[in-house]
Design an enzyme around this catalytic site. Structure first.
Site, PDB file in Angstrom:
ATOM      1  N   GLY A 205       0.815  -1.216   0.000  1.00  4.15           N
ATOM      2  CA  GLY A 205       0.000   0.000   0.000  1.00  4.15           C
ATOM      3  C   GLY A 205       0.848   1.266   0.000  1.00  4.15           C
ATOM      4  O   GLY A 205       1.945   1.286   0.558  1.00  4.15           O
TER       5      GLY A 205
ATOM      6  N   ARG B 156       1.182  -5.699  -5.001  1.00  2.00           N
ATOM      7  CA  ARG B 156       1.154  -6.623  -3.868  1.00  2.00           C
ATOM      8  C   ARG B 156       1.614  -8.038  -4.225  1.00  2.00           C
ATOM      9  O   ARG B 156       1.359  -8.977  -3.471  1.00  2.00           O
ATOM     10  CB  ARG B 156      -0.250  -6.651  -3.258  1.00  2.00           C
ATOM     11  CG  ARG B 156      -0.656  -5.362  -2.540  1.00  2.00           C
ATOM     12  CD  ARG B 156      -1.779  -5.597  -1.554  1.00  2.00           C
ATOM     13  NE  ARG B 156      -2.228  -4.363  -0.917  1.00  2.00           N
ATOM     14  CZ  ARG B 156      -1.697  -3.862   0.193  1.00  2.00           C
ATOM     15  NH1 ARG B 156      -0.684  -4.473   0.773  1.00  2.00           N
ATOM     16  NH2 ARG B 156      -2.182  -2.748   0.708  1.00  2.00           N
TER      17      ARG B 156
ATOM     18  N   ASP C 189       5.647  -7.983   5.782  1.00  2.52           N
ATOM     19  CA  ASP C 189       5.737  -9.150   4.895  1.00  2.52           C
ATOM     20  C   ASP C 189       6.777  -8.931   3.799  1.00  2.52           C
ATOM     21  O   ASP C 189       7.564  -9.825   3.496  1.00  2.52           O
ATOM     22  CB  ASP C 189       4.378  -9.424   4.229  1.00  2.52           C
ATOM     23  CG  ASP C 189       3.433 -10.125   5.187  1.00  2.52           C
ATOM     24  OD1 ASP C 189       3.915 -10.687   6.199  1.00  2.52           O
ATOM     25  OD2 ASP C 189       2.211 -10.096   4.946  1.00  2.52           O
TER      26      ASP C 189
ATOM     27  N   LYS D 217       8.170   0.613   5.571  1.00  2.92           N
ATOM     28  CA  LYS D 217       7.051   1.436   5.079  1.00  2.92           C
ATOM     29  C   LYS D 217       5.718   0.876   5.556  1.00  2.92           C
ATOM     30  O   LYS D 217       5.558  -0.335   5.596  1.00  2.92           O
ATOM     31  CB  LYS D 217       7.073   1.409   3.550  1.00  2.92           C
ATOM     32  CG  LYS D 217       5.874   2.010   2.899  1.00  2.92           C
ATOM     33  CD  LYS D 217       5.176   1.077   1.901  1.00  2.92           C
ATOM     34  CE  LYS D 217       4.489  -0.085   2.535  1.00  2.92           C
ATOM     35  NZ  LYS D 217       3.516  -0.795   1.724  1.00  2.92           N
ATOM     36  N   THR D 218       4.801   1.654   5.956  1.00  2.77           N
ATOM     37  CA  THR D 218       3.374   1.352   6.076  1.00  2.77           C
ATOM     38  C   THR D 218       2.719   2.420   6.938  1.00  2.77           C
ATOM     39  O   THR D 218       3.235   2.764   8.017  1.00  2.77           O
ATOM     40  CB  THR D 218       3.033  -0.050   6.642  1.00  2.77           C
ATOM     41  OG1 THR D 218       1.611  -0.135   6.722  1.00  2.77           O
ATOM     42  CG2 THR D 218       3.611  -0.366   8.007  1.00  2.77           C
TER      43      THR D 218
ATOM     44  N   ASP E 295       0.193   1.907   8.509  1.00  5.37           N
ATOM     45  CA  ASP E 295      -0.402   1.203   9.656  1.00  5.37           C
ATOM     46  C   ASP E 295       0.446   1.311  10.919  1.00  5.37           C
ATOM     47  O   ASP E 295      -0.048   1.077  12.020  1.00  5.37           O
ATOM     48  CB  ASP E 295      -0.601  -0.278   9.325  1.00  5.37           C
ATOM     49  CG  ASP E 295      -1.674  -0.492   8.263  1.00  5.37           C
ATOM     50  OD1 ASP E 295      -2.191   0.508   7.744  1.00  5.37           O
ATOM     51  OD2 ASP E 295      -1.982  -1.657   7.948  1.00  5.37           O
TER      52      ASP E 295
HETATM   53  P1  FBP Z   1       0.591  -1.942   3.662  1.00  8.77           P
HETATM   54  O1  FBP Z   1       0.644  -2.809   4.867  1.00  8.77           O
HETATM   55  O2  FBP Z   1       0.959  -2.635   2.412  1.00  8.77           O
HETATM   56  O3  FBP Z   1       1.392  -0.696   3.879  1.00  8.77           O
HETATM   57  O4  FBP Z   1      -0.904  -1.443   3.432  1.00  8.77           O
HETATM   58  C1  FBP Z   1      -1.688  -1.036   4.483  1.00  8.77           C
HETATM   59  C2  FBP Z   1      -3.088  -0.639   4.083  1.00  8.77           C
HETATM   60  O5  FBP Z   1      -3.157   0.744   3.847  1.00  8.77           O
HETATM   61  C3  FBP Z   1      -4.060  -1.068   5.167  1.00  8.77           C
HETATM   62  O6  FBP Z   1      -4.199  -0.072   6.124  1.00  8.77           O
HETATM   63  C4  FBP Z   1      -5.307  -1.388   4.392  1.00  8.77           C
HETATM   64  O7  FBP Z   1      -6.070  -2.368   5.032  1.00  8.77           O
HETATM   65  C5  FBP Z   1      -4.776  -1.903   3.100  1.00  8.77           C
HETATM   66  O8  FBP Z   1      -3.522  -1.300   2.910  1.00  8.77           O
HETATM   67  C6  FBP Z   1      -5.666  -1.611   1.926  1.00  8.77           C
HETATM   68  O9  FBP Z   1      -5.113  -2.188   0.812  1.00  8.77           O
HETATM   69  P2  FBP Z   1      -5.507  -1.852  -0.687  1.00  8.77           P
HETATM   70  O10 FBP Z   1      -4.899  -0.550  -1.029  1.00  8.77           O
HETATM   71  O11 FBP Z   1      -4.881  -2.964  -1.451  1.00  8.77           O
HETATM   72  O12 FBP Z   1      -6.978  -1.778  -0.752  1.00  8.77           O
END
Ligand code: FBP
Length: 550
Positions: A78, A142, A173, A199-200, A202
């Site tokens: 993400g 992803r 991951d 990165k994230t 979250d």
């Molecule tokens: P990452 O862990 O890859 O940084 O993504 C986090 C996130 O933003 C979550 O908060 C959310 O649940 C998810 O990505 C949403 O994913 P997508 O953009 O594939 O809908």
């Protein structure tokens, strides 16, 4: 291409660097490290990258001539504010070491590494993206880099481009996979190093050595601004309850940080829900109690924050979701049979196949939510929590509870609720000063790690509550963050996800205040991120980081 006035000014911003990275660096190596748990298993799986020492960079006057290097960079998962600055940091770091060094970007995430889709990142391209949000410079994806066949294909592509090192910018991951890749390349003597960057939005990739994942700061500030605006509206109109779901796939760091910044009436913390084994109806009762208490004071309005992942932390829902994942797993005969069931019969069809306890929970859910649980699945067959409208579920259930209380003459107020979901609004925001500086430093530091021949390390910049000059730059062996966990039925080495710690300072502070915030209207309005102006406004760090480092 047209750009905004802010973008134009912001392009001139020179991100701050830790002192050590401003000059030539010399390496100071610590003692050998260990994984946080399951040492024997991890060591067996990573014989070539296990136990490496912690690395700290220190300023040096010495100029060591280095051979020309080509580096590949991958954005994984993400979007998170600051990704472009990580890339510009790598670029500047490499060019400073030797102007002949080259940086290649693999396009569309890890998939580009395997499919050999890439572009050379030149100064013109980099300059266009400095201090901007988004991952659009090379795109993200992803695709999971897990198979040796992918590693081999990627290696062929690296050899063609003369790439000596790959920097993978991703979450827990992706960094786990970066470590597996580093180990594999070291084992086969491929001559390609692998370094990760945390990165994230979250915020769940952090530990003793990684204080924060990048993007968390900006994303939370964007959400906190929006929450503050809604709070002010709620307090002006005095007629709505706003239920706001906040992104964060599993951990509740974002919800907690936003609560610390804005002081809402309700903020659920998934980790607490799990620890207290709360049921859905207990949660509904808790919220209804807050609504009732505020109504007694004539305040029929409020704000409730709901972490995205909470549904999976409610024990009864967790069991239900895992039964549903099994029942509807791709390729199974039950999933096939399900696809032929008429839409209107699906809830009954599923309920009959669940365990008696899960069937009761499933039938107690509003129809819309029950069918969302059966429909929205990711490529691995799991429920996509970001698509479950938990905020609507809670509104419906709180409303039903309050209607009952009204009949019993226990509630005399009004309850009109609106729902919101903030996630994508913050993931590509222009990085705050903190993220702009932190990301640039992470990238610059990654270039220093690769030029020093390191592999299997994560770029680490610490002491981030101090001015940037005093930040500590270095590398952490990724194996140090690992433990063994059951994933898809097998024990796997993974970087331990950092959930909200209930005995940590941020949660404890929140818990000491929440009852007061619930009843009183004590909202704080953070306002928008400031890019220019006094440092106490522009350079402030998250409340989480402040409390953790206090
Ligand atoms: P990452 O862990 O890859 O940084 O993504 C986090 C996130 O933003 C979550 O908060 C959310 O649940 C998810 O990505 C949403 O994913 P997508 O953009 O594939 O809908």
């Amino acid at each position: 291409m047209a750009i905004s006035a802010l973008q134009k000014e912001r392009a001139k911003y020179q991100p701050k660097l830790p002192k050590a990275l401003k000059s030539n660096v010399k390496i100071s190596e610590g003692k050998a490290t260990q994984s946080i748990a399951d040492q024997e298993d991890i060591q067996k799986l990573f014989p070539n990258t296990y136990g490496l020492p912690l690395i700290t960079f220190e300023p040096s006057d010495e100029i060591v001539p280095l051979p020309v290097m080509n580096v590949g960079v991958i954005l994984s998962g993400g979007q998170a504010p600051g990704g472009h600055n990580v890339i510009s940091g790598i670029f500047d770091g490499l060019k400073k070491l030797n102007p002949a060094n080259k940086l290649y970007g693999f396009l569309g995430g890890p998939g580009g590494f395997v499919d050999n889709k890439y572009m050379e990142l030149t100064a013109d391209i980099i300059d266009e993206y400095r201090n901007t949000g988004g991952f659009d410079i090379i795109g993200s994806g992803r695709t999971k880099l897990e198979e040796e066949s992918q590693f081999d294909t990627g290696l062929v592509n690296c050899i063609k481009l003369g790439i000596n090192a790959v920097v993978i910018i991703g979450g827990d991951d992706s960094n786990t996979n970066a470590c597996v890749l580093a180990e594999y390349y070291k084992r086969i003597n491929a001559g390609v190093q692998v370094v990760g960057c945390p990165k994230t939005i979250d915020g769940d990739l952090k530990n003793e050595m990684i204080e924060s994942s990048f993007g968390f700061d900006t994303a939370c500030k964007v959400y906190a601004e929006l929450i503050g605006n809604i709070m002010r509206d709620a307090n002006s109109a005095k007629k709505y309850w706003h239920f706001i779901k906040l992104m964060g796939r599993s951990a509740s760091h974002i919800a907690l940080e936003c609560a610390l910044q804005t002081q809402p009436n309700v903020c659920l913390i998934s980790e607490e829900v799990a620890a207290k084994k709360q049921t859905l109806s207990e949660i509904v009762e808790y919220i209804a109690d807050v609504v009732s208490k505020r109504a007694e004071n004539g305040e029929n309005f409020g704000v409730a924050l709901i972490p995205e992942g909470v549904i999976e932390f409610i024990p009864e829902m967790k069991i239900l979701i895992s039964e549903l994942n099994e029942l509807l797993a791709e390729g199974t005969h039950t999933a096939q049979a399900f696809s032929h069931v008429k839409k209107s019969h699906r809830v009954d069809w599923v309920a009959e196949k669940l365990s008696p306890a899960s069937s009761v929970v499933f039938r107690s859910l509003p129809d819309g939510i029950a069918s969302q649980l059966t429909l929205d699945r990711d490529p691995h067959g799991n429920v996509q929590v970001s698509k479950i409208e938990t905020e609507k579920l809670l509104i419906e259930m709180v409303e039903a509870e309050l209607t009952e209380r009204k009949l019993e003459k226990k509630f005399n107020g009004k309850f009109a609720a609106l729902n919101h979901f903030f996630g994508y609004e913050g993931r590509c925001a222009a990085p705050s000063n903190f993220d702009a500086d932190y990301c640039y430093s992470l990238g610059y530091n990654a270039a220093a790690l690769v030029s020093n021949g390191k592999t299997g390390y994560m770029s680490s910049v610490r002491n981030t509550t101090a001015p940037a000059d005093e930040w500590i730059a270095g590398g952490v062996p990724i194996t140090m963050m690992m433990n063994m966990e059951r994933r898809h039925g097998h024990m796997k080495p993974v970087i331990q996800k950092a959930l909200v710690e209930l005995d940590g300072k941020p949660f404890k502070f929140f818990a000491s205040k929440r009852d007061e915030w619930a009843v009183k209207t004590d909202f704080v309005y953070p306002g928008p991120i400031q890019y220019f102006g006094p440092t106490e406004v522009c350079d402030r760090v998250t409340e989480t980081l402040k409390l953790e480092n206090a």
